[in-house]
Design an enzyme around this catalytic site. Structure first.
Site, PDB file in Angstrom:
ATOM      1  N   HIS A   7      51.724  45.938  46.075  1.00  0.00           N
ATOM      2  CA  HIS A   7      51.099  47.087  46.731  1.00  0.00           C
ATOM      3  C   HIS A   7      51.117  46.894  48.247  1.00  0.00           C
ATOM      4  O   HIS A   7      51.448  45.809  48.738  1.00  0.00           O
ATOM      5  CB  HIS A   7      49.658  47.284  46.230  1.00  0.00           C
ATOM      6  CG  HIS A   7      48.744  46.143  46.489  1.00  0.00           C
ATOM      7  ND1 HIS A   7      48.278  45.293  45.516  1.00  0.00           N
ATOM      8  CD2 HIS A   7      48.196  45.687  47.639  1.00  0.00           C
ATOM      9  CE1 HIS A   7      47.503  44.383  46.041  1.00  0.00           C
ATOM     10  NE2 HIS A   7      47.427  44.587  47.341  1.00  0.00           N
TER      11      HIS A   7
HETATM   12  P1  TYD Z   1      44.365  44.129  43.059  1.00  0.00           P
HETATM   13  O1  TYD Z   1      44.032  44.082  44.506  1.00  0.00           O
HETATM   14  O2  TYD Z   1      45.228  45.248  42.564  1.00  0.00           O
HETATM   15  O3  TYD Z   1      44.983  42.725  42.642  1.00  0.00           O
HETATM   16  P2  TYD Z   1      46.481  42.273  42.455  1.00  0.00           P
HETATM   17  O4  TYD Z   1      47.301  43.102  43.378  1.00  0.00           O
HETATM   18  O5  TYD Z   1      46.467  40.816  42.809  1.00  0.00           O
HETATM   19  O6  TYD Z   1      46.812  42.478  41.026  1.00  0.00           O
HETATM   20  O7  TYD Z   1      43.016  44.134  42.230  1.00  0.00           O
HETATM   21  C1  TYD Z   1      42.999  44.032  40.822  1.00  0.00           C
HETATM   22  C2  TYD Z   1      41.745  44.705  40.309  1.00  0.00           C
HETATM   23  O8  TYD Z   1      40.590  44.057  40.845  1.00  0.00           O
HETATM   24  C3  TYD Z   1      41.650  46.177  40.707  1.00  0.00           C
HETATM   25  O9  TYD Z   1      41.175  46.905  39.579  1.00  0.00           O
HETATM   26  C4  TYD Z   1      40.598  46.214  41.770  1.00  0.00           C
HETATM   27  C5  TYD Z   1      39.753  44.990  41.529  1.00  0.00           C
HETATM   28  N1  TYD Z   1      39.275  44.392  42.795  1.00  0.00           N
HETATM   29  C6  TYD Z   1      37.964  44.566  43.173  1.00  0.00           C
HETATM   30  O10 TYD Z   1      37.165  45.218  42.468  1.00  0.00           O
HETATM   31  N2  TYD Z   1      37.530  44.015  44.358  1.00  0.00           N
HETATM   32  C7  TYD Z   1      38.358  43.319  45.159  1.00  0.00           C
HETATM   33  O11 TYD Z   1      37.934  42.826  46.243  1.00  0.00           O
HETATM   34  C8  TYD Z   1      39.744  43.147  44.768  1.00  0.00           C
HETATM   35  C9  TYD Z   1      40.711  42.376  45.622  1.00  0.00           C
HETATM   36  C10 TYD Z   1      40.144  43.700  43.580  1.00  0.00           C
END
Ligand code: TYD
Length: 141
Positions: free
Chosen positions: A58
């Site tokens: 992302h």
């Molecule tokens: P995401 O940032 O998409 O992680 P990655 O790209 O590493 O897979 O986050 C994954 C899930 O966690 C998404 O549903 C949002 C949640 N999340 C939070 O609730 N708070 C946060 O600070 C972060 C980073 C993620």
């Protein structure tokens, strides 16, 4: 990421943090405005990632981050829609500064690794661009 992309992968850089060393190990301390060039509003860490896995496909519109391999190793693929590079992180005293508007993927996690992230803003789903085609469209506006 308002308008034409202002950030390039060449504005993302490696920072070596200081290390307090003695025979019983090391300490690295990070302070707002000193070791990190933005106000840290959130800290999170990724762990229990199966070896060889990847995450984080992302971009963020406004968020700045520092990514640190506090344990183990992984690669960060950076992409600004024009240029791409891969940064290998495997030292707890090295941080990768990611400016806003960069597509990133965290790949090739070693088993048992821990990825620490310092972030400039609270979690906000509206700040994410999760679809690569949408990201490319944004970079060409
Ligand atoms: P995401 O940032 O998409 O992680 P990655 O790209 O590493 O897979 O986050 C994954 C899930 O966690 C998404 O549903 C949002 C949640 N999340 C939070 O609730 N708070 C946060 O600070 C972060 C980073 C993620």
């Amino acid at each position: 990421m308002a308008g034409k992309i202002k950030h390039s992968i060449y504005n993302c850089g490696i920072v070596q943090f200081s290390k307090i060393h003695n025979r019983a190990g090391n300490i690295t301390a990070l302070e707002n405005g000193i070791s990190v060039p933005f106000d840290v509003k959130r800290v999170y860490y990724l762990y229990d990632i199966p070896g060889g896995e990847g995450r984080g496909g992302h971009a963020h519109k406004e968020l700045q981050q520092f990514i640190i391999a506090v344990s183990g190793a992984f690669d960060v693929l950076l992409d600004d829609g024009t240029n791409k590079k891969i940064v290998h992180l495997d030292r707890p005293y090295i941080g990768l500064h990611i400016v806003p508007g960069i597509w990133r993927e965290l790949i090739n996690f070693s088993s048992g690794s821990v990825c620490l992230v310092l972030a400039s803003k609270k979690y906000n789903e509206a700040d994410y661009i999760r679809n690569y085609e949408d990201y490319l469209i944004e970079t060409k506006k």
